[in-house]
Design a protein around this motif. Structure first.
Motif, PDB file in Angstrom:
ATOM      1  N   ARG A 107     110.990  42.029  14.514  1.00 41.34           N
ATOM      2  CA  ARG A 107     111.088  40.615  14.877  1.00 41.34           C
ATOM      3  C   ARG A 107     112.402  40.348  15.587  1.00 41.34           C
ATOM      4  O   ARG A 107     112.483  39.586  16.543  1.00 41.34           O
ATOM      5  N   TYR A 110     111.958  42.124  19.144  1.00 40.48           N
ATOM      6  CA  TYR A 110     110.915  41.660  20.057  1.00 40.48           C
ATOM      7  C   TYR A 110     110.633  40.173  19.957  1.00 40.48           C
ATOM      8  O   TYR A 110     109.905  39.629  20.775  1.00 40.48           O
ATOM      9  N   GLY A 111     111.148  39.493  18.937  1.00 40.57           N
ATOM     10  CA  GLY A 111     110.778  38.095  18.770  1.00 40.57           C
ATOM     11  C   GLY A 111     109.381  37.984  18.178  1.00 40.57           C
ATOM     12  O   GLY A 111     108.684  38.971  17.999  1.00 40.57           O
ATOM     13  N   GLY A 112     108.963  36.755  17.899  1.00 41.09           N
ATOM     14  CA  GLY A 112     107.716  36.585  17.160  1.00 41.09           C
ATOM     15  C   GLY A 112     106.479  36.454  18.010  1.00 41.09           C
ATOM     16  O   GLY A 112     105.374  36.398  17.492  1.00 41.09           O
ATOM     17  N   GLN A 113     106.616  36.440  19.325  1.00 39.57           N
ATOM     18  CA  GLN A 113     105.415  36.158  20.139  1.00 39.57           C
ATOM     19  C   GLN A 113     104.467  37.341  20.150  1.00 39.57           C
ATOM     20  O   GLN A 113     104.857  38.479  19.949  1.00 39.57           O
ATOM     21  N   ILE A 114     103.211  37.017  20.439  1.00 43.46           N
ATOM     22  CA  ILE A 114     102.206  38.076  20.384  1.00 43.46           C
ATOM     23  C   ILE A 114     102.193  38.874  21.678  1.00 43.46           C
ATOM     24  O   ILE A 114     102.547  38.397  22.745  1.00 43.46           O
ATOM     25  N   ARG A 115     101.789  40.141  21.564  1.00 42.08           N
ATOM     26  CA  ARG A 115     101.671  41.000  22.743  1.00 42.08           C
ATOM     27  C   ARG A 115     100.294  41.617  22.774  1.00 42.08           C
ATOM     28  O   ARG A 115      99.613  41.695  21.758  1.00 42.08           O
ATOM     29  N   GLY A 116      99.931  42.116  23.954  1.00 42.05           N
ATOM     30  CA  GLY A 116      98.654  42.827  24.070  1.00 42.05           C
ATOM     31  C   GLY A 116      98.817  44.005  24.995  1.00 42.05           C
ATOM     32  O   GLY A 116      99.656  43.987  25.899  1.00 42.05           O
ATOM     33  N   ALA A 207      96.091  40.845  17.835  1.00 42.88           N
ATOM     34  CA  ALA A 207      97.324  40.454  18.512  1.00 42.88           C
ATOM     35  C   ALA A 207      98.479  41.225  17.899  1.00 42.88           C
ATOM     36  O   ALA A 207      98.615  41.289  16.682  1.00 42.88           O
ATOM     37  N   GLU A 209     101.947  41.546  16.730  1.00 43.17           N
ATOM     38  CA  GLU A 209     103.131  40.765  16.384  1.00 43.17           C
ATOM     39  C   GLU A 209     103.716  41.352  15.099  1.00 43.17           C
ATOM     40  O   GLU A 209     103.030  42.095  14.402  1.00 43.17           O
TER      41      GLU A 209
END
Lengths: 285, 304, 412
Positions: A107, A110-116, A207, A209
């Motif tokens: 976290r 990369y921070g909390g946003q989702i990736r794909g 997702a 995260e």
């Protein structure tokens, strides 16, 4: 029919990690809760190679697996190894702490946003009464191959057999000259890679995260326990059964009960058959 | 500021009761109960349902919480008494999550994720805000004292010796003819009842409960209290719980002081550090700050 | 024999650590204004489910306070803003609120986003007579505010359901299957959606149902949703689970219309899913894009208006702090009930239209009535503290962008 296929798809994500978990249990005699967070680590590592760096997914995936294995090795070195003598309970607690550290390190980074992944969505093939998306087939195939590969390695190769011996009875193995330190390293590498693969497979569907691990650890745990800790074949069987139970529950009862299935399986399995379907009692402190 | 400190102390009080309950179950008897939050939640919801949906006064809710907690504790212990170590931990974790799941999904009863508002309070109406806060602290302190007395009594009584023996190796007291199963059952159920009682008091304090209040993160905080403070030592538990709460709340004041990190990253750093703290404590000081006091064996008088 | 190599973590270390943590508040704060200052709390979801939106709300609060302080404060009083993270978790939020109320002595708490957080801190705020301003949509909110101290800058769920249903019917979708995430705002939304759909001559096919987030797979849920191949599906959800759900829907071969709320389809979703996102319809209560107030807010926070919705919640945060400060200016004191009454007065008609604090304060000082017109809506409150109306917009995703299809103004 579709239900069975869906169950297999769900099981495919869970099975490699469940096998890794059960291997770790057999070798080190404790439930390693950090497996969920390590799956997330594998997914993030693979994503980093896939998206910012630009490698295709089939190249990024082994990278993710390697990072997960490295993470497992690091955790072992720093947290678990010094506590080998402590009981399974203490190690369980420490593994939860490790999971917290790994998840929040992700976290932090990369921070909390989702990736794909850079993977285009595609429409399914329709084969009679069932639908199968190409990615699903890919996931199932890779999962099956990896699990089969590991089991063959365990039964046929010298190192694999040594790992099994050490897992079954560490003292006896040491007496017979099996290099336990190296065995542990091999076990960690193998289990870590499997766990990382599980994370990558999960990333295809879900997702990516930092909190991903918590959703995955419960089915992994359920599969490993149901199948019998210490038995890789059991873990696979457990994954299939858990997947099936989830699909059937969603079908027969309301889908919101699906989330409870993992816990209920764990609780029931532990109460009724603690050593699972295919496990045997392992010598423990 | 005093009201804030009073509130913090009240929070610590709840932690302490939970930690004492866990100390009874794990510290003394060796039963790894990861599902403590489940009993806490059961107590809270049982009390809330009794007073808000059933229209009964607080004491009825409190009593109901204890009853439900005890029954649940008996059930869980009864079913899982054969399990050891991490298997028990996982089973109890499963139980806690099932409780949370039911609280989330059976919202006809529990109001689910929206939260369950609670009007009934155990303190007299019409008190000023300050007075209410102190009154509540008093109630919680009372519960802490009662819990402490109960758990200390057990520790020093013959029952405590049997429980400790069970913790070390079940076969020994069994061989000596003790009904191990019944002892474990009693200890576990008592711990569960304490947790549920705390849950009831908690629910009427915050006046709005939802499943998010009873997460595994809470259980980990209680664990930390035990490990840091000293497993098996009830006084240590008091120290540990206070320390954990101080760290959790005190670090809140650090936002803005650490440059270059936004709130999300800072929060992640905080939690990662807590994880590291657990690992370090377990590795370097497993007995915690206050190690378990050794029970003096009676030495026969010279010449006897 | 203790090992000489491993350092021992002793009691002394623990005491020092504990004392340090306790002393931190007094060491870390260099000194704060006493007496006459206006103390305001900002409690935003900087982590957790609301984390895409918390920071923009906090930023709006902070920037306005800085601006007003630089212009001399409110009636000469300095404003002290304390910001805390609710972590989108009511248990954490309650502890943070206690600190704000008892340690920081705030008179108002602004910025709570999730309904469960707003409801969670409400008993505390009501007990302490602290004004609350939120952007939450649960119907339970007006009922909990017994003292008239809460102002909600978001449309309530029933309005969402109604608006999306009307827009769906207008686009010709009469048969819709529904599945929502199990959390604090979907159930009432689904109820009104169904009602409005039926009023518009349509109907919900299959039984609407809820699903739990944080699952490793959503196949079974999607199977159930698309059973019978309905022409359209409506899925109120959050971005994390919607990403997984949508992938499942796509891979299952469903070709009907997917409708959701705009919370689920932000830039992260579009990036994760790529081209397959095209065609999704989504709706949301929106700030008045294109209106002067919204553009002014965007420029204030350093953005350029581009015809799209940016900072959907930040604009509400901007309005929250403005109306609070104007209310204080009008009331002339910090009594929460007087200020609350004043907030109604300055937000609603009659009055001259004002759009910033400075403008409003000037007119108030001159004795005139004002009507604050906001960046997130016209900010007119019903007697229960809820918005009288808010704009809704329906979008379609085309080529990876949100294209606005229709906008309506929906009464709460």
């Amino acid at each position: 029919m579709q239900t069975i296929l869906n169950a297999i798809s769900s099981a495919a994500i869970i099975a490699p990690a469940a096998v890794g978990f059960t291997l770790l249990f057999a070798l080190f005699r404790f439930a390693n809760f950090a497996v969920g967070a390590l799956m997330t680590l594998g997914a993030f590592a693979c994503w980093t190679l896939n998206v910012p760096v630009g490698l295709p997914l089939w190249l990024a995936a082994p990278g993710g697996m390697a990072v997960a294995a490295a993470g497992l090795w690091l955790a072992d070195r720093l947290a678990y190894a010094p506590l080998r003598a402590a009981g399974g309970a203490t190690l369980l607690l420490v593994s939860i702490a490790v999971a917290l550290v790994v998840e929040n390190a992700l976290r932090l980074g990369y921070g909390g946003q989702i990736r794909g992944f850079d993977l285009p969505l595609s429409r399914p093939w329709v084969l009679g009464p069932v639908r199968l998306a190409p990615e699903q087939l890919g996931v199932i195939a890779v999962s099956a191959a990896s699990v089969a590969g590991v089991m063959l390695w365990l039964s046929l190769s010298r190192w694999g057999r040594a790992v099994r011996a050490a897992a079954d009875d560490p003292t006896l193995a040491a007496v017979r000259g099996v290099p336990v330190g190296k065995i542990h390293a091999a076990g960690i590498a193998g289990a870590g890679a499997l766990v990382g693969l599980g994370g990558v497979l999960a990333g295809v569907d879900l997702a990516i995260e930092p909190g991903l691990g918590w959703a995955l650890i419960i089915p992994v745990l359920a599969a490993a326990i149901l199948g019998g800790v210490g038995s890789p074949m059991g873990a696979v069987l457990g994954a299939l059964l858990v997947g099936l139970a989830e699909e059937v529950t969603a079908l027969v009862m309301s889908p919101s009960y699906k989330a409870a299935v993992g816990f209920v399986v764990i609780v029931l399995a532990l109460l009724l058959r603690p050593y699972g379907l295919l496990g045997r009692e392992l010598v423990r402190k | 500021m005093t009201a804030y400190l009073v509130a913090i102390l009240t929070s610590v009080g709840f932690y302490v009761v939970l930690a004492l309950a866990l100390n009874l179950q794990w510290g003394l008897t060796g039963m790894l109960n990861f599902g403590l939050a489940g009993f806490y939640a059961l107590g809270a919801y049982a009390s809330a349902i009794t007073t808000e949906l059933g229209g009964m006064p607080f004491l009825a809710g409190f009593a109901m919480a204890i009853v439900v907690g005890t029954l649940a504790g008996l059930a869980v212990a009864g079913l899982s008494a054969r399990l050891v170590g991490d298997f028990l931990a996982i089973a109890t974790l499963g139980f806690a999550e099932i409780v949370r799941f039911l609280a989330l999904n059976e919202d006809w009863l529990t109001r689910g994720p929206r939260g369950f508002p609670i009007e009934t309070r155990p303190i007299p109406e019409g008190l000023s805000r300050e007075a209410s806060a102190w009154a509540y602290l008093g109630l919680v302190a009372l519960l802490v004292v009662v819990a402490f007395v109960i758990v200390e009594r057990i520790r020093t009584a013959p029952m405590g010796r049997v429980l400790r023996a069970i913790r070390e190796d079940e076969l020994v007291p069994a061989a000596l003819g003790k009904d191990v199963f019944r002892f474990k059952l009693k200890a576990f159920a008592l711990g569960a009842a304490l947790a549920a009682a705390a849950g009831s008091l908690y629910a009427h304090w915050v006046q709005n409960i939802s499943p998010d209040h009873f997460t595994t993160a809470l259980a980990i905080g209680v664990w930390m209290s035990l490990i840091v403070g000293g497993t098996g030592n009830n006084r240590g538990v008091l120290v540990g719980a206070t320390l954990v709460m101080v760290i959790l709340e005190g670090s809140r004041f650090l936002t803005g002081v650490v440059p270059g990190l936004d709130a999300e990253r800072l929060s992640a750093l905080r939690i990662a550090l807590i994880g590291v703290l657990i690992i370090v404590t377990v590795r370097f000081r497993p007995e915690g700050l206050l190690p378990e006091p050794r029970i003096r064996l009676e030495t026969p008088a010279k010449g006897a | 024999m203790p090992s000489l190599k491993t350092p021992r973590f002793t009691r002394r270390h623990a005491l020092v650590l504990g004392a340090g943590a306790l002393a931190a508040p007094w060491i870390a704060r260099p000194g704060f204004a006493q007496g006459d200052a206006i103390r305001i709390g900002s409690l935003t979801p900087n982590t957790g489910g609301g984390s895409p939106f918390g920071p923009e709300i906090a930023e709006a609060h902070r920037l306005v306070v800085e601006l007003v302080n630089s212009q001399g404060g409110v009636n000469g009083r300095e404003i002290i803003l304390t910001q805390e993270n609710s972590e989108t978790n009511p248990e954490v939020a309650v502890r943070a609120a206690r600190k704000l109320i008892d340690a920081d002595r705030v008179m108002a708490i602004l910025g709570t986003w999730s309904s469960s957080v707003t409801l969670g801190v409400m008993p505390l705020c009501q007990e302490a007579n602290v004004i609350q301003m939120c952007t939450s949509s649960s119907e339970s909110i007006p009922a909990g505010d017994k003292k008239g101290l809460l102002f909600d800058f978001q449309a309530l769920n029933p309005a969402w359901g109604k608006a999306i249903a009307r827009l769906a019917v207008a686009r010709g979708f009469k048969e819709i299957a529904v599945m929502g995430i199990n959390n604090d705002f979907t159930t009432s939304m689904i109820g009104t959606f169904q009602q409005s759909l039926e009023e518009g001559g349509g109907k919900v096919v299959n039984e609407p149902f809820l699903y739990n987030p944080n699952q490793p797979s959503y196949r079974a849920e999607v199977e159930r949703l698309i059973a019978g191949n309905p022409p359209a599906v409506f899925i109120p959800s959050y971005v994390t689970d919607f990403t997984a759900v949508y992938r499942e829907i796509f891979r299952s071969g469903y070709e009907g219309q997917v409708i959701t709320i705009s919370l689920s389809t932000g830039p992260q979703f579009k990036e994760a899913v790529g081209e397959a996102a095209n065609g999704i319809l989504h709706g949301f209560p929106v700030p008045p894009v294109g209106k002067d107030t919204f553009d002014a807010y965007l420029r204030f926070v350093g953005l350029e208006p581009n015809g799209q919705v940016q900072r959907p919640f930040g604009s509400a945060g901007y309005d929250q702090i403005n109306t609070l400060l104007l209310g204080i200016a009008k009331a002339g004191n910090l009594d929460p009930f007087e200020v609350a009454k004043a907030i109604f007065a300055i937000s609603n008609a009659p009055g001259e239209r004002v759009t910033t604090y400075a403008e409003g304060a000037e007119k108030i000082a001159a004795g005139a009535e004002v009507n604050y017109d906001g960046a997130s809506s016209s900010v007119d409150f019903l007697p229960n503290g809820m918005l009288a109306s808010r704009d809704f917009e329906l979008y379609e995703i085309r080529d990876g962008k949100d294209v606005s299809l229709e906008r309506i103004t929906s009464a709460s």
